[in-house]
Structure formats: C-alpha cells, structure tokens
Design an enzyme around this catalytic site. Structure first.
Site, PDB file in Angstrom:
ATOM      1  N   HIS A 115      -8.350 -43.893  -3.435  1.00  0.00           N
ATOM      2  CA  HIS A 115      -9.200 -44.055  -2.356  1.00  0.00           C
ATOM      3  C   HIS A 115      -9.364 -44.863  -0.801  1.00  0.00           C
ATOM      4  O   HIS A 115      -8.001 -45.444  -0.715  1.00  0.00           O
ATOM      5  CB  HIS A 115     -10.733 -44.303  -2.907  1.00  0.00           C
TER       6      HIS A 115
ATOM      7  N   HIS B  97     -16.055 -38.825   8.990  1.00  0.00           N
ATOM      8  CA  HIS B  97     -14.370 -39.687   7.980  1.00  0.00           C
ATOM      9  C   HIS B  97     -15.651 -39.696   6.366  1.00  0.00           C
ATOM     10  O   HIS B  97     -14.809 -39.242   5.313  1.00  0.00           O
ATOM     11  CB  HIS B  97     -15.192 -41.656   8.335  1.00  0.00           C
TER      12      HIS B  97
ATOM     13  N   ASP C 141     -15.422 -37.659  13.446  1.00  0.00           N
ATOM     14  CA  ASP C 141     -14.586 -38.850  12.694  1.00  0.00           C
ATOM     15  C   ASP C 141     -14.616 -39.909  13.944  1.00  0.00           C
ATOM     16  O   ASP C 141     -14.236 -40.068  15.064  1.00  0.00           O
ATOM     17  CB  ASP C 141     -13.503 -38.901  12.209  1.00  0.00           C
TER      18      ASP C 141
ATOM     19  N   SER D 110      -7.755 -42.036   4.058  1.00  0.00           N
ATOM     20  CA  SER D 110      -7.956 -43.203   4.844  1.00  0.00           C
ATOM     21  C   SER D 110      -7.212 -43.802   4.618  1.00  0.00           C
ATOM     22  O   SER D 110      -5.711 -43.641   4.831  1.00  0.00           O
ATOM     23  CB  SER D 110      -9.209 -43.509   4.983  1.00  0.00           C
TER      24      SER D 110
END
Length: 486
Positions: A211, A460, A432, A285
């Site tokens: 994540h 995002h 984003d 990310s």
C-alpha cells in the site's frame, strides 16, 4: 472576421492577465500563511518539550535540536554525507549504513533562516544547522576530501539500536493506545501484519500487495480481494501487508523508518515467513519505491511489476535530490489544497504531530462521527488506513522514503530496465492531484518496455476504489501474460 479574431485575442490576453494575477496572489498569500506556520511550529517545539517532560519524565529529540551535541558519551558518531543522504555508523557493527534524508533536519524557511539562533550557528559553524566533519579518502593514489554533516537527533534516535534494542512496544502519550493500534504488542513475533488469501498448500504463484502512504492492507483486501475470479483465487496466493508503522503492524517509537527497515521487515514477514520464492508485485504510490527496491534485490524472483501512481521525479543535474523532491511534493503553496496539505505534512514536524494527536489518537471518535454524518456512505477501510499510524512513522517514512530515495530511484529503474525481464505495467489516474501523471511517463522514459495506462476521470484513490472489478480483471491478465511468457 476581423472582429472575431480581435475578440479572441482580447480573451486570451484577459486569461493571461488573470492567470498571472492568480499566481501572484497565491505567492503572496502562501508567503504569509507559511511564515505563520513556521512560527507556530517553532513555538510548538517548546510546548511539546514541556509536555513530554511532565508526562514521560523526559523529552525526545526533535529535528529542531541543536547540532552541538552530536558526539555521544560513548564516542559513537553517525555522519551523513552531504547530497547523498547516507548516515554511516562508524562504530556499530549492526548499523553500518542507514538511509536518512537530510530533509528531516534541513528545511529552509524564512523563520528558520532569520532566527537569531540559526544565524549564530551559521556564523559559528559556517554551514547550515549541521556540524561538518572532513574525512580523508584515498582514491587512485590521491587524497579526496569528502564533507559530512552530523545531526544530533539522528545520533540520539539511533543510540538505542546500536546497543541492540528491540522494537519499542510502548506508545507515546500522543499516540493512540487502543487495542487495534497496539495489537502487535500482544504477539511475541516482531513481524508485519499480513493478510493472506488463496490456496494454503502449494500455491502456483504468489502476489505481494504494497500500500501507499498513510494507508493499510485494507486498501487491497477490501477492494480487490473479493473481486478476483474463482480461477485466480485458486491459482494465486494474495499477500497484502501493513507496512512498518501503519495499520496493525509494529509501530516502534525508536525507528527511523528507513528504506532498509521497511524492506527488511517485508522480507522477514512475507518472503521468509510464507516461503515465497517468486512473486508478482502490485504497489501503490509510496509502495512503488519499496516495490522497486525489492525488485532490484530479487531480480530473478519478480514475475511482474505493477505500479500505481509511482512518485518518481527525475532530479536535474546540479540539484540536490532530496531537497528537489521535497520542493516538488511540498511546494509551500496554499493552492491547490492538495499542495497545502502535502506542504504542511512535509515541512512541519510539530504541527503534524498535533494533527496526529487530534485525529489519530482520537480516531474512534472521528470514525463514529464520520459514519453518523455520512450515514456510512464513506468507505471505512480508507479511514482505518488514514488514522491508524503514529506521527513518528508517518514523518520518517515520508522523508526517508519519498524524499530520501531521490538519488536511488534512477539506479533502481535502470536495473529493472537492464537486468529484469519481468513485465512492467503502470497505472495512473488522469485527475491525480497528489502525484502528477508526468511521474508515470518519467518511469516509462527509464523503462521503455513499461506500459503506461492513464485512467480517465480517476484520481490517486479512485484509480482502485470504485473500479476494483475492472482493475482485478486487468491484474489477472497481467499475471497470466507474465506467467505464460516465462
């Protein structure tokens, strides 16, 4: 005809004037707002020192600390090579190299530059707010002088590690101590929380999900895991991890959350514990940086690399990488709002601690109020990821991973390009505002075989959330193609 052309010219000129006026206004308001925030953070430093002393009987070092006390009583010194953000422990066999970003303790602002204390140190030390030591290096028969800067906070925070301390289980008074956030303390295993789904015995293939910043494994388990096909669930073992300092994973108060620490914990908690030999990686990310580090470390084991909104900012020649990336992600501007939030999160150690004190420590109250106001329309797993971390984890991870790896990413991408044969696929939401689409195109420029897919009308978060079924099918196709190609 002439009149129409004239009108269009006037409109273009008007737009240019309005745009220029907006930029000037943004600059002026931003200067005033961030000067106030500089002063507020300076004052909060003293407030927290006093409160920490009364509650914990000591105050922990912060990055406002003077750099005069960098040599410990044991004579152990940690130095950071200027421009490379490497901290080398000269007297410890355990910590030989730590990746510490100088953005933790060097963030130039009007208040810090003009303060009398800073000016006094600059005059005395003739450097920023760091002590400089010179080391002699012998290279090809000639002496080369290399400058190193030392920061007292880093020395103090790493002292415990040098004597072999374990992960500190006691949360600070400003951190949440609820059962969920401290669940890791009830286990004797100092490993990350991993959610594993799929065949338990002899899975055909493994998939590691990583994540992003202030998130958790729920970002994957609540979206993708339920939407994978029956065939995929019987073929792949899905391994979603809570990164160090986030979700239900350990949140040691004495950790600096470096790239080395994050990668080693993933190795220990996933690759070793689940006996993973080869695997696909899906990362979002900040997790993309960890994914690249793992791919470089295990070039023969990675079957496919799927990156979502990778934060890659090529550093121009002559620029210091860490400082350049910090200015890109945190430009000290009040507009757009995302830039304001990123700037506050990156520039202000004590203001962000206050935010964590108000939000993270009281996350159960905020979750209840959010559900009450929205009538459960908001996705609660996103709240879980956003609230369940400590300030120490978020602050150091942001600086040491996103900013601190600026000089490493070029090398990582080149290794993936030249030494890895795995498929590389990049997804990015066109809307984003946190990480611009250009970052994905920059990655493709370093890895020409990478496929970039720009998703219209997605940002995002909604690059996954809201399109989880479609994304699950896309991932399955990537894994199928990668496996058949091998």
């Amino acid at each position: 005809m002439f009149s129409r052309v004239s009108q269009m010219a006037v409109m273009c000129k008007t737009r240019s004037v309005l745009a220029l006026t907006g930029r000037i206004l943004n600059e002026a308001v931003s200067f005033i707002v961030f000067c106030f925030l500089d002063l507020l953070d300076f004052l909060l430093c003293f407030v927290y020192r006093i409160v920490d002393f009364f509650i914990e009987a000591e105050w922990k070092p912060c990055y406002c600390s003077s750099s005069k006390e960098v040599i410990t009583s044991g004579g152990k010194i940690l130095v950071s090579e200027q421009g490379e953000s490497k901290v080398v422990c000269l007297s410890s066999s355990k910590l030989q190299l730590e990746d510490i970003s100088d953005t933790l303790y060097t963030r130039h602002s009007p208040v810090s530059v003009l303060s009398k204390l800073t000016i006094a140190e600059l005059k005395k030390l003739k450097v920023d707010t760091n002590i400089v030591q010179s080391c002699e290096k012998i290279k090809k028969g000639r002496t080369v002088r290399s400058t190193f800067s030392v920061n007292s906070t880093i020395v103090e925070m790493l002292q415990g590690k040098m004597v072999g301390q374990q992960l500190h289980p006691i949360p600070r008074w400003s951190d949440c101590d609820c059962q969920f956030c401290t669940s890791w303390t009830s286990s004797n295993k100092e490993t990350l929380f991993v959610r594993a789904e799929g065949p338990k015995d002899n899975p055909r293939e493994d998939v590691l999900f990583i994540h992003g910043f202030i998130s958790s494994s729920a970002f994957w388990t609540e979206t993708l895991f339920p939407n994978f096909s029956t065939s995929a669930k019987s073929t792949y073992r899905f391994l979603a991890v809570d990164l160090l300092g986030f979700g239900r994973s350990p949140k040691p108060v004495d950790s600096l959350y470096t790239l080395r620490e994050h990668v080693e914990m993933i190795e220990k908690s996933v690759l070793e514990q689940y006996k993973v030999k080869s695997f696909h990686i899906v990362a979002h990310s900040l997790g993309c940086i960890l994914a690249l580090a793992l791919a470089v470390k295990y070039p023969g084991s990675v079957k496919s690399l799927t990156l979502l909104a990778p934060p890659y900012y090529p550093v121009p020649k002559g620029e210091q990488g860490t400082q350049y990336v910090m200015r890109k992600i945190a430009p000290r501007r009040v507009w757009p709002p995302m830039a304001l939030c990123a700037s506050i999160g990156c520039w202000y150690e004590h203001i962000t601690r206050t935010v964590c004190l108000l939000i993270c420590k009281n996350h159960r109250l905020w979750e209840f109020l959010t559900k009450l106001v929205t009538r459960n329309r908001i996705r609660t797993f996103l709240l879980e990821g956003f609230f369940c971390h400590t300030h120490n984890a978020a602050w150091h991870t942001l600086h040491n991973i996103i900013c601190g790896t600026a000089s490493k990413l070029d090398g990582y991408l080149d290794v993936v390009c030249d030494c890895l044969k795995c498929d590389v696929t990049i997804f990015h939401g066109k809307d984003d505002e946190l990480i611009p689409v250009e970052c994905s195109h920059n990655v493709q420029a370093r890895i020409p075989r990478a496929r970039v897919k720009i998703i219209e009308n997605k940002d995002h978060i909604t690059i996954v959330v809201g399109r989880q079924k479609a994304f699950a099918r896309e991932l399955e196709e990537i894994w199928k193609t990668s496996s058949s190609g091998l």
